[in-house]
Design a protein around this motif. Sequence first.
Motif, short mmCIF file in Angstrom:
data_model
loop_
_atom_site.label_atom_id
_atom_site.label_comp_id
_atom_site.label_asym_id
_atom_site.label_seq_id
_atom_site.Cartn_x
_atom_site.Cartn_y
_atom_site.Cartn_z
N ASP A 1 36.64 80.06 -39.49
CA ASP A 1 37.81 79.47 -38.83
C ASP A 1 37.67 79.50 -37.31
O ASP A 1 37.98 78.52 -36.63
CB ASP A 1 39.10 80.20 -39.24
N MET A 2 37.20 80.63 -36.78
CA MET A 2 37.03 80.72 -35.32
C MET A 2 35.98 79.74 -34.82
O MET A 2 36.18 79.07 -33.81
CB MET A 2 36.67 82.15 -34.91
N LEU A 3 34.87 79.63 -35.53
CA LEU A 3 33.81 78.70 -35.12
C LEU A 3 34.29 77.25 -35.23
O LEU A 3 34.01 76.43 -34.36
CB LEU A 3 32.55 78.93 -35.95
N THR A 4 35.02 76.95 -36.30
CA THR A 4 35.55 75.60 -36.48
C THR A 4 36.51 75.25 -35.37
O THR A 4 36.49 74.14 -34.84
CB THR A 4 36.25 75.49 -37.85
N CYS A 5 37.33 76.20 -35.00
CA CYS A 5 38.29 75.97 -33.92
C CYS A 5 37.59 75.70 -32.60
O CYS A 5 38.05 74.87 -31.81
CB CYS A 5 39.26 77.14 -33.81
N LEU A 6 36.47 76.37 -32.36
CA LEU A 6 35.70 76.11 -31.14
C LEU A 6 35.16 74.68 -31.13
O LEU A 6 35.17 74.01 -30.09
CB LEU A 6 34.58 77.12 -30.99
N VAL A 7 34.68 74.22 -32.27
CA VAL A 7 34.17 72.84 -32.37
C VAL A 7 35.32 71.86 -32.14
O VAL A 7 35.18 70.88 -31.40
CB VAL A 7 33.50 72.60 -33.74
N VAL A 8 36.46 72.14 -32.75
CA VAL A 8 37.64 71.28 -32.57
C VAL A 8 38.03 71.24 -31.10
O VAL A 8 38.35 70.17 -30.55
CB VAL A 8 38.82 71.75 -33.45
N LEU A 9 38.01 72.38 -30.42
CA LEU A 9 38.38 72.43 -29.00
C LEU A 9 37.44 71.58 -28.15
O LEU A 9 37.89 70.93 -27.21
CB LEU A 9 38.40 73.87 -28.51
N CYS A 10 36.16 71.56 -28.48
CA CYS A 10 35.22 70.71 -27.74
C CYS A 10 35.59 69.23 -27.92
O CYS A 10 35.63 68.46 -26.95
CB CYS A 10 33.79 70.95 -28.20
N PHE A 11 35.84 68.85 -29.14
CA PHE A 11 36.23 67.47 -29.44
C PHE A 11 37.55 67.11 -28.76
O PHE A 11 37.70 66.04 -28.16
CB PHE A 11 36.33 67.29 -30.96
N VAL A 12 38.49 68.02 -28.82
CA VAL A 12 39.81 67.80 -28.24
C VAL A 12 39.73 67.66 -26.72
O VAL A 12 40.41 66.83 -26.12
CB VAL A 12 40.76 68.94 -28.66
N CYS A 13 38.88 68.46 -26.09
CA CYS A 13 38.72 68.36 -24.64
C CYS A 13 38.26 66.96 -24.24
O CYS A 13 38.76 66.39 -23.25
CB CYS A 13 37.74 69.41 -24.13
N ALA A 14 37.33 66.41 -24.99
CA ALA A 14 36.86 65.05 -24.71
C ALA A 14 37.98 64.03 -24.91
O ALA A 14 38.14 63.10 -24.12
CB ALA A 14 35.67 64.71 -25.61
N MET A 15 38.79 64.22 -25.96
CA MET A 15 39.90 63.30 -26.22
C MET A 15 40.95 63.37 -25.11
O MET A 15 41.48 62.34 -24.69
CB MET A 15 40.56 63.61 -27.56
N VAL A 16 41.25 64.58 -24.65
CA VAL A 16 42.23 64.73 -23.57
C VAL A 16 41.70 64.10 -22.30
O VAL A 16 42.39 63.33 -21.62
CB VAL A 16 42.59 66.22 -23.35
N TRP A 17 40.46 64.41 -21.97
CA TRP A 17 39.86 63.92 -20.73
C TRP A 17 39.80 62.39 -20.72
O TRP A 17 40.32 61.74 -19.82
CB TRP A 17 38.47 64.53 -20.59
N LYS A 18 39.16 61.81 -21.73
CA LYS A 18 39.00 60.36 -21.76
C LYS A 18 40.33 59.65 -22.05
O LYS A 18 40.60 58.58 -21.53
CB LYS A 18 37.95 59.96 -22.80
#
Length: 171
Positions: free
Chosen positions: A91-108
């Motif tokens: 769960d912690m590792l998955t959340c880190l991957v999600v956060l990377c994806f989310v950062c790109a979505m927020v930024w772009k």
Amino acid sequence: MKRFWQAIDKLNRWIGRACAWLILPLTLIILYEVVSRYIFNAPTRWSNEISQYVLVAIVMLGGAYCLADNEHVSVDIFYRNFTQKTRDIVDMLTCLVVLCFVCAMVWKGADASYDALVQMKRSQTILELPLFPSMVMVPIGATLLGLQSLVRAIQAFERLRSKSRPAGKGA
């Protein structure tokens, strides 16, 4: 820390329930279009675009709610057989991957939304609706999803930490 994640959970659950009510107007818009088109042979020019705007809000704002209720689609063929400790690590590792994806979505998404607002971009349909309201749902929804993902990572970390403590210490 617990207050933080409880507040995020509460916010996302509230937004999710509010967005659920958007399904009613979406259904009515689509129903109106179907009746208008197939019964009266008079299709509308606005229903498709309006329903798309409503759907964007439902999907983007509902994602964090789904994560809060653990309702996202998952492949748990292996996960369900893991120990709780292994699940927490996954769960912690998955959340880190999600956060990377989310950062790109927020930024772009924020860049595109700002551009649409500043340039007053409009849809290329007969309605010529402003694009900003639907585009801003992307960074808002991604931020909520990121916060909820962070909450899940914190919860998993807390479970791991509490199990690693010797009995009788801390509480």
